[in-house]
Design an enzyme around this catalytic site. Structure first.
Site, PDB file in Angstrom:
ATOM      1  N   ASP A  85       0.834  -1.210   0.000  1.00  0.00           N
ATOM      2  CA  ASP A  85       0.000   0.000   0.000  1.00  0.00           C
ATOM      3  C   ASP A  85       0.868   1.259   0.000  1.00  0.00           C
ATOM      4  O   ASP A  85       0.594   2.211  -0.722  1.00  0.00           O
ATOM      5  CB  ASP A  85      -0.927  -0.010   1.207  1.00  0.00           C
ATOM      6  N   LYS A 120       1.208   4.193  -3.017  1.00  0.00           N
ATOM      7  CA  LYS A 120       1.131   5.635  -2.762  1.00  0.00           C
ATOM      8  C   LYS A 120       2.376   6.351  -3.279  1.00  0.00           C
ATOM      9  O   LYS A 120       2.290   7.448  -3.849  1.00  0.00           O
ATOM     10  CB  LYS A 120       0.955   5.896  -1.266  1.00  0.00           C
TER      11      LYS A 120
END
Length: 804
Positions: A662, A666
């Site tokens: 994750d 980003k």
């Protein structure tokens, strides 16, 4: 004297005619001197025309005629209408026998509608004790013999009217038939559709009336047709010039010829509502009270005739030849638009005359076809004209841009010589949506933003409730009306064109239906919804495939879902090309940093030419909480991790947070904002999970959390004094090239640095630039949580709404 004119709906049975009688009674009691002009009652004109047409085809017209008589007589059995009914019966019998009828017969038939109306109203008023007098305009308004659209003989008609009213004056209330007159042979003629308004206007002129009051079924003239534009507003005042433009461009409340007789004598015209007669209506006078756009008018049942020819360059008189053809064939041209070279000329004519116009033009330009000067003459059917009354070209870009953003491309537009009226030709299927888009853009009313929310879990559900709770305040403060018309998850869809209710969770559970994205698009199109935004609050990879179709169908996009920006670079570029081609916007501020203004800051720095040299920070609120607390407390890693799980800071499977993917996604999103072409596979990610725990069931994993302890106790112990652990993402390298270095890793930093002082679950970002050197721009704050993320998405909605 005031002239009061009542339309067909005002005179309809029941409440209508009762209201008319009450209005007249109140004015008589108040001592006002009035005269009444009436239209045929209800739908009498259309019904008589339909019966006539049926009779001419030898159809069984008698049931329709009986219905007509029954309606017109209604509860007024004591009023004698036998003369009109008898004449109509004979006329219909004759037409049925012959199988045809002339325009003269048609006028004779249609005239009975107004005669019946005036006779009935006169009788009712007399019974009420009012000194009423039936006035037949066949004896007053003398016309030529152009049946169906007769022109009054001015001097003779005026002489007749003045003499008649001199004889029937004082307290007498003359009830005058509108719409009809007679020729020199005393044969009935009609003044054209909506001609009752013209009759009233002529009477006002001849009698030097103080005011003409036109009673209809609406409160006045609106900024647009209220049937098509929900938030149309009543206009208090118009000038005759503006009203004339309205009349020419399809405003059914006015007749184009009505204005001129009033303008000659400067007689005010007031449009009032029979059913709400306390309302002051719209006043039309010679005096302008302020500049600006007044209203939108629509012309329907028209077609566009196009004449194109490269060989016309430099030739003069082409438009003169076109107008001669139109004049010779009695075809009225509403709009003409042409290039200065006359290479392309478009004219708007009545739809039923378009084919004839094309055929006659082809005859006129036959030689030009042979010489290749004219390429083609075509007809575009199913078009409508929107006229923006009072529109100055200097601000026309605003409604025009709004149309383009909503994927409505006008076929043609022109403006008047005064520059105060712009007309657009649009496809009929786009009329309703176009009207709402233009109206929302140019008038002081709320601009409606129609929102479809996909994914209604923690973030999506919070967002929907935030919108519903704040909608009223936002409309009042910003003039933006947020309307959530669709809510969906992967299985069910809830639709409501007027907006979902606060009880949406129960409604989607009980009334939700299976769907595809095409169903949402079709619903938006069928209901002419404008200013569309699709919001993806899911974590779905498959839903991202719908982004391109949504953008192609007039939706702007907002997502908290990171997937679209982290798929292959080719898809990333393809999506942005589609957005550019369709003039759509995609906002995703919450993809990194939840509600923090990170992506926007990086975009602005990059667009301004600032050379960003490095970006570093704590990208995960979950991992921020985990390592901030692990570094600060004397507790094993498993205990801190379990605490985070119990508090709901992690995903249901904590490995989704701990694997680092994750954070990697980003970081990739930020890299691509700098036009770097990195792929996800090129990111170096330190997975925090021991290798033997990366696979298997979640329940098994949760039972083995203590196996983290020896690993992370050692890492913590091996640090230098006064250092803490932070899990960071870092973008570095020569960021002017096509690709940068992307790393996700666990690092040890001094406690007394900004990064080392991080607390709670805050996110933290350092942006290093050439201008700022070793003093980075720092953005820090709550970087996780459904409420924060939803509020960030809400911010994107408002930014899009302002921009749109």
């Amino acid at each position: 004297m005031k002239i009061l004119k009542f339309g067909g709906k005002s005179l309809s049975n029941g409440d209508g005619i009762n209201k008319v009688v009450a209005i007249i009674e109140s004015k008589v009691k108040a001592g006002e001197q009035i005269a009444i002009v009436v239209s045929a009652r209800g739908n009498a004109t259309d019904e008589l025309e339909a019966i006539l047409a049926l009779a001419s085809k030898n159809g069984d017209y008698k049931p329709l005629f009986e219905d007509f008589k029954k309606y017109q007589q209604d509860v007024y059995a004591d009023v004698d209408l036998s003369e009109e009914f008898s004449k109509l019966e004979k006329l219909f019998e004759g037409v049925s026998l012959i199988g045809d009828y002339s325009v003269k017969i048609k006028d004779e038939v249609l005239s009975k509608g107004e005669l019946i109306s005036a006779k009935l109203l006169t009788a009712i008023l007399v019974k009420k004790g009012i000194k009423a007098n039936f006035a037949d305009t066949r004896e007053l308004i003398k016309t030529d013999s152009n049946y169906g659209d007769a022109q009054p003989v001015e001097q003779l008609s005026k002489k007749n009217v003045v003499a008649y009213f001199k004889e029937h004056n004082g307290e007498t209330v003359n009830v005058v038939t509108g719409f009809i007159g007679s020729n020199s042979k005393n044969e009935a003629t009609t003044l054209g559709r909506n001609g009752s308004n013209y009759t009233a206007s002529l009477l006002a002129n001849y009698l030097d009336a103080k005011e003409l009051q036109n009673y209809t079924h609406v409160d006045g003239i609106y900024t647009a047709n209220p049937d098509l534009v929900f938030d149309a507003k009543k206009i208090d005042h118009l000038t005759f010039n503006e009203a004339n433009e309205l009349a020419n461009f399809g405003a059914t409340i006015l007749h184009a010829k009505t204005i001129i007789p009033l303008l000659e004598k400067n007689i005010p015209l007031r449009i009032l509502n029979t059913f709400n007669h306390e309302n002051q209506g719209t006043l039309i006078t010679s005096n302008a009270n302020k500049e600006g756009i007044k209203t939108l008018s629509v012309l329907e049942n028209v077609a566009l005739v196009n004449l194109e020819g490269r060989g016309l360059l430099g030739k003069t008189g082409v438009d003169a030849r076109i107008f001669k053809v139109m004049g010779d064939n009695e075809i009225s041209v509403s709009i003409i638009s042409q290039g200065s070279s006359e290479r392309g000329i478009g004219i708007v004519v009545d739809a039923d005359k378009a084919t004839r116009a094309m055929i006659e033009l082809e005859k006129e330009f036959e030689n030009d076809f042979y010489s290749k000067d004219v390429n083609k003459i075509t007809v575009t059917d199913n078009v409508s004209v929107i006229s923006i009354i009072g529109q100055d070209l200097s601000t026309f870009h605003k409604p025009y841009t709004a149309l383009i953003k909503n994927k409505i491309v006008p076929i043609l537009f022109n403006n008047t010589v005064t520059g105060k009226n712009v007309s657009l030709v649009v496809r009929k299927s786009e009329l309703n949506k176009a009207l709402n888009v233009i109206h929302g853009e140019i008038f002081g009313v709320s601009k409606k933003i129609n929102i479809a929310v996909f994914g209604h879990g923690l973030v999506g559900g919070t967002l929907i409730n935030q919108i519903l709770e704040s909608a009223g305040a936002i409309e009042k403060r910003k003039g933006i009306k947020l309307n959530v018309f669709a809510i969906a998850n992967s299985k069910s869809l809830l639709l409501n064109k007027d907006g979902v209710s606060p009880n949406w969770r129960n409604e989607i559970q009980n009334n939700g239906v299976a769907y595809t994205i095409d169903d949402v698009i079709a619903f938006a199109n069928d209901n002419h919804l404008e200013n569309l935004i699709a919001i993806d609050n899911s974590a779905s990879k498959s839903f991202v495939e719908n982004y391109i179709k949504l953008a192609e169908n007039s939706f702007d996009l907002i997502s908290s879902n990171k997937v679209a920006n982290t798929l292959s670079y080719s898809f990333y570029k393809q999506l942005r090309q589609v957005l550019e081609d369709n003039q759509k916007t995609y906002l995703y501020e919450t993809n990194v940093g939840a509600g923090l203004p990170l992506i926007d800051t990086i975009k602005l720095l990059h667009l301004s030419g600032e050379n960003i040299t490095k970006i570093k920070g704590v990208f995960s609120g979950t991992l921020s909480y985990l390592f901030n607390n692990f570094s600060a407390k004397d507790a094993p890693f498993s205990e801190i991790l379990k605490e985070a799980i119990d508090n709901g800071y992690t995903e249901p499977d904590p490995r989704e947070d701990l694997c680092g993917n994750d954070v990697g996604r980003k970081l990739l999103i930020l890299a691509r904002e700098l036009d770097l072409q990195n792929e996800f596979e090129e990111i170096s990610i330190q997975n925090l999970i021991p290798e033997h725990l990366r696979e298997g069931e979640v329940s098994d994993f949760l039972n083995k959390l203590k196996e983290f302890d020896p690993i992370y106790d050692k890492i913590k112990a091996d640090q230098q004094p006064n250092h803490v652990l932070r899990y960071i993402g870092e973008l570095s390298g020569d960021l002017q090239n096509d690709k940068g270095n992307l790393e996700v890793k666990l690092v040890s930093v001094p406690k007394d640095t900004a990064l080392g002082g991080l607390k709670g679950s805050d996110s933290f970002f350092e942006i290093y630039t050439e201008s700022y050197g070793d003093r980075p721009i720092v953005i820090q704050g709550a970087g996780a949580g459904s409420a924060v993320t939803a509020r960030g998405v809400f911010g994107d909605i408002l930014r899009l709404s302002d921009k749109g």
